[in-house]
Design a protein around this motif. Structure first.
Motif, PDB file in Angstrom:
ATOM      1  N   SER A  37       0.903  -0.962  -0.085  1.00  0.00           N
ATOM      2  CA  SER A  37      -0.007   0.122  -0.089  1.00  0.00           C
ATOM      3  C   SER A  37       0.797   1.085   0.000  1.00  0.00           C
ATOM      4  CB  SER A  37      -0.964   0.186   1.391  1.00  0.00           C
ATOM      5  OG  SER A  37      -0.459   0.574   2.406  1.00  0.00           O
ATOM      6  N   ARG A  38       0.339   2.298   0.039  1.00  0.00           N
ATOM      7  CA  ARG A  38       1.132   3.708   0.044  1.00  0.00           C
ATOM      8  C   ARG A  38       1.615   3.961   1.373  1.00  0.00           C
ATOM      9  NH1 ARG A  38      -2.280   8.138  -2.991  1.00  0.00           N
ATOM     10  NH2 ARG A  38      -3.773   7.703  -1.541  1.00  0.00           N
ATOM     11  N   ASN A  39       1.223   3.488   2.530  1.00  0.00           N
ATOM     12  CA  ASN A  39       1.472   3.610   3.908  1.00  0.00           C
ATOM     13  C   ASN A  39       2.337   2.902   4.778  1.00  0.00           C
ATOM     14  OD1 ASN A  39       1.120   4.255   6.803  1.00  0.00           O
ATOM     15  ND2 ASN A  39      -0.083   5.920   6.241  1.00  0.00           N
ATOM     16  N   GLN A  40       3.690   3.026   4.675  1.00  0.00           N
ATOM     17  CA  GLN A  40       4.472   2.025   5.279  1.00  0.00           C
ATOM     18  C   GLN A  40       4.093   1.853   6.816  1.00  0.00           C
ATOM     19  OE1 GLN A  40       7.375   0.116   4.055  1.00  0.00           O
ATOM     20  NE2 GLN A  40       6.728  -0.975   5.480  1.00  0.00           N
ATOM     21  N   ALA A  41       3.720   2.766   7.764  1.00  0.00           N
ATOM     22  CA  ALA A  41       3.340   2.553   9.184  1.00  0.00           C
ATOM     23  C   ALA A  41       2.246   1.473   9.144  1.00  0.00           C
ATOM     24  CB  ALA A  41       3.240   3.917   9.732  1.00  0.00           C
ATOM     25  N   LYS A  42       1.236   1.684   8.283  1.00  0.00           N
ATOM     26  CA  LYS A  42      -0.079   0.901   8.385  1.00  0.00           C
ATOM     27  C   LYS A  42       0.403  -0.351   8.144  1.00  0.00           C
ATOM     28  CE  LYS A  42      -3.398   4.334   7.689  1.00  0.00           C
ATOM     29  NZ  LYS A  42      -4.831   4.759   6.692  1.00  0.00           N
ATOM     30  N   LEU A  43       1.213  -0.712   6.982  1.00  0.00           N
ATOM     31  CA  LEU A  43       1.759  -1.971   6.529  1.00  0.00           C
ATOM     32  C   LEU A  43       2.703  -2.779   7.699  1.00  0.00           C
ATOM     33  CD1 LEU A  43       3.197  -0.988   3.035  1.00  0.00           C
ATOM     34  CD2 LEU A  43       1.244  -2.681   3.505  1.00  0.00           C
ATOM     35  N   ASP A  44       3.278  -2.082   8.413  1.00  0.00           N
ATOM     36  CA  ASP A  44       3.995  -2.648   9.494  1.00  0.00           C
ATOM     37  C   ASP A  44       3.145  -3.074  10.700  1.00  0.00           C
ATOM     38  OD1 ASP A  44       6.454  -2.090   8.257  1.00  0.00           O
ATOM     39  OD2 ASP A  44       6.716  -0.209   9.373  1.00  0.00           O
ATOM     40  N   ALA A  45       1.833  -2.189  10.858  1.00  0.00           N
ATOM     41  CA  ALA A  45       1.090  -2.650  11.823  1.00  0.00           C
ATOM     42  C   ALA A  45       0.454  -3.849  11.579  1.00  0.00           C
ATOM     43  CB  ALA A  45      -0.079  -1.587  12.108  1.00  0.00           C
ATOM     44  N   VAL A  46      -0.265  -4.061  10.419  1.00  0.00           N
ATOM     45  CA  VAL A  46      -0.817  -5.237   9.806  1.00  0.00           C
ATOM     46  C   VAL A  46       0.126  -6.442   9.962  1.00  0.00           C
ATOM     47  CG1 VAL A  46      -1.688  -6.290   7.840  1.00  0.00           C
ATOM     48  CG2 VAL A  46      -2.495  -3.832   8.444  1.00  0.00           C
ATOM     49  N   ALA A  47       1.354  -6.415   9.465  1.00  0.00           N
ATOM     50  CA  ALA A  47       2.226  -7.250   9.392  1.00  0.00           C
ATOM     51  C   ALA A  47       2.594  -7.745  10.859  1.00  0.00           C
ATOM     52  CB  ALA A  47       3.616  -7.114   8.847  1.00  0.00           C
ATOM     53  N   ALA A  48       2.560  -6.978  11.901  1.00  0.00           N
ATOM     54  CA  ALA A  48       2.856  -7.313  13.298  1.00  0.00           C
ATOM     55  C   ALA A  48       1.675  -7.892  13.689  1.00  0.00           C
ATOM     56  CB  ALA A  48       3.224  -5.981  14.153  1.00  0.00           C
ATOM     57  N   ASP A  49       0.435  -7.592  13.512  1.00  0.00           N
ATOM     58  CA  ASP A  49      -0.739  -8.182  13.850  1.00  0.00           C
ATOM     59  C   ASP A  49      -1.030  -9.523  13.508  1.00  0.00           C
ATOM     60  OD1 ASP A  49      -3.628  -8.020  15.106  1.00  0.00           O
ATOM     61  OD2 ASP A  49      -4.141  -8.310  13.052  1.00  0.00           O
ATOM     62  N   ILE A  50      -0.563  -9.619  12.154  1.00  0.00           N
ATOM     63  CA  ILE A  50      -0.607 -11.072  11.549  1.00  0.00           C
ATOM     64  C   ILE A  50       0.223 -12.062  12.261  1.00  0.00           C
ATOM     65  CG2 ILE A  50      -0.246 -12.417   9.381  1.00  0.00           C
ATOM     66  CD1 ILE A  50      -1.488 -10.117   7.856  1.00  0.00           C
ATOM     67  N   GLY A  51       1.247 -11.556  12.595  1.00  0.00           N
ATOM     68  CA  GLY A  51       2.244 -12.324  13.451  1.00  0.00           C
ATOM     69  C   GLY A  51       3.159 -13.241  12.741  1.00  0.00           C
TER      70      GLY A  51
END
Length: 237
Positions: A37-51
């Motif tokens: 996506s265009r937003n790295q911070a949001k990507l990082d948050a989703v990646a951390a949530d998925i685990g």
């Protein structure tokens, strides 16, 4: 149970809502998932949530050069899902033409650019996300309905052009995603409750409901050129 072990999946628009739910579903089934996506911070948050070991990539689907450069380096994917879009809306005679062009550029042309550039394994899949306004028009969201219908037509044509890659569309109704956070909490809850009372399913959709349909289409070798409605019956009321 579907198994995506050793398969690569790209979710364009994977940083929130339906895209994030789809990424989580594929990761749970063993896929090697990349979210973009265009937003790295949001990507990082989703990646951390998925685990799981989820890759991230910054990608702006409205930028042709960005899309071409990304796929030139990314290699081949077994499955690609496109749920990214920013579509300002409103009545045709009130919506600024610049906003109308931006909506079309994001949701339709963004998907077109990705479909044009992505390298997908033979027998793999490309799944677009449209919306039930394509078949259940609203006088206050005419453009959104037209864009969704165009996406579904694009997918049917691509199913022929890109064969044996399978191309399908998932068409959601009202889904409780971060898109609606711009409404106040009371207004949002009132909208959800009103929709649930009208819909045959008697509930508002969740991102996971749409993710289930996306996984179904990716995992079903006989599904191509299809549009799957996930709208709680919204298209028939």
């Amino acid at each position: 149970m579907n198994n995506f072990e050793s398969q690569t999946v790209l979710i364009v628009g994977g940083s929130s809502g339906i895209g994030a739910a789809a990424a989580k579903a594929f990761a749970a089934l063993g896929a090697d998932v990349t979210i973009a996506s265009r937003n790295q911070a949001k990507l990082d948050a989703v990646a951390a949530d998925i685990g799981a070991a989820v890759r991230t990539a910054v990608l702006d689907t409205t930028d042709e050069a960005s899309v071409e450069a990304f796929f030139a380096k990314a290699g081949r994917f077994d499955h690609v899902v496109i749920s990214a879009a920013q579509t300002p809306g409103g009545p045709v005679r009130e919506l600024a033409l610049s906003d109308a062009y931006a909506a079309m550029n994001s949701k339709f042309w963004g998907a077109y650019r990705v479909a044009r550039a992505a390298n997908i394994t033979e027998g793999g899949s490309l799944t677009l996300v449209s919306g039930f306004l394509s078949v259940r028009p609203s006088k206050s969201s005419v453009l959104q309905g037209a864009i969704n219908a165009a996406l579904e037509a694009l997918a049917r044509g691509l199913a022929l052009e890109l064969s044996p890659v399978r191309v399908n569309t998932v068409s959601p109704g009202l889904i409780a995603t971060p898109l609606w956070l711009k409404l106040g909490e009371q207004a949002r809850q009132s909208m959800y409750e009103g929709a649930a009372a009208r819909l045959p399913a008697r509930r508002v959709g969740q991102p996971e409901d749409v993710a289930n349909a996306i996984v179904y289409l990716a995992s079903t070798p006989y599904a191509t050129g299809s549009t799957v409605l996930v709208d709680g019956g919204g298209a028939i009321v």
